[in-house]
Design an enzyme around this catalytic site. Structure first.
Site: not given
Ligand code: IMP
Ligand code: MG
Length: 171
Positions: A37-38, A96, A124, A145, A152, A158
């Site tokens: 949803k982000g 991330d 990140k 974070f 969210d 959000r």
């Molecule tokens: P990844 O698979 O570790 O790259 O994580 C990606 C997903 O984790 C993103 O699409 C977000 O939904 C969530 N996410 C990662 N870091 C954050 C943050 O700092 N705040 C909120 N959601 C996060």
């Molecule tokens: Mg996301």
């Protein structure tokens, strides 16, 4: 809560990304694939500063649980997305570890799009260890974070028009 990126900084960056995409996708009628949803706030702003015809579609990915801790497992629901023979751009709020994006781009590549690129607003440091290329990047941010502008924390925050770092008092 500490503001990391102001509404104005974000708007400026989104305009820049929109201009880049408009330059690169003229006549290609790309489909922007938002990751729910982000992505909702980012995509809604981005599509309005892209000046060339394009379509939008959505997928749903999830890794994170209710809090700040990742379960590690990625789930991707592609709904009825079909990018075969199309130019596609994945639109992500934040990368991330890159796990989600890696999984998603692999699934989408199987559909044999003409091209597949990635646009992420926030990146990140961990993302640079992952085997994912971010073709259109908004901001490099520290390993904190963050919430707001679609992001969210347990479905909260959000709606904030800026990006902020959550701290202990916010619980
Ligand atoms: P990844 O698979 O570790 O790259 O994580 C990606 C997903 O984790 C993103 O699409 C977000 O939904 C969530 N996410 C990662 N870091 C954050 C943050 O700092 N705040 C909120 N959601 C996060
Ligand atoms: Mg996301």
């Amino acid at each position: 809560m500490k503001i990391l990126l102001t509404e104005q900084q974000i708007a400026e960056k989104v305009r820049h990304l929109g201009a880049q995409l408009s330059d690169d996708y003229g006549g290609k009628n790309p489909v922007l694939i938002g990751c729910l949803k982000g992505c909702v706030v980012f995509l809604a702003d981005l599509m309005r500063v892209i000046t060339v015809p394009h379509a939008i579609d959505f997928v749903r990915t999830s890794t994170y649980g209710k809090g700040q801790v990742s379960s590690g497992a990625v789930r991707a629901d592609l709904f009825d997305v079909d990018i075969r023979g199309r130019h596609a751009v994945v639109v992500e709020d934040i990368v991330d570890t890159g796990l989600t994006l890696g999984y998603l781009t692999e699934a989408l590549t199987k559909q044999e799009p003409l091209s597949l690129k990635v646009c992420a607003l926030l990146v990140k440091p961990g993302a640079y260890r992952a085997p994912v290329t971010i073709d259109y990047k908004g901001f490099d941010i520290p390993d904190d974070f963050v919430v707001g502008y679609g992001l969210d924390w347990g479905e909260r925050y959000r709606h904030l028009p800026y990006v902020a770092v959550v701290d202990e008092q916010d619980d």
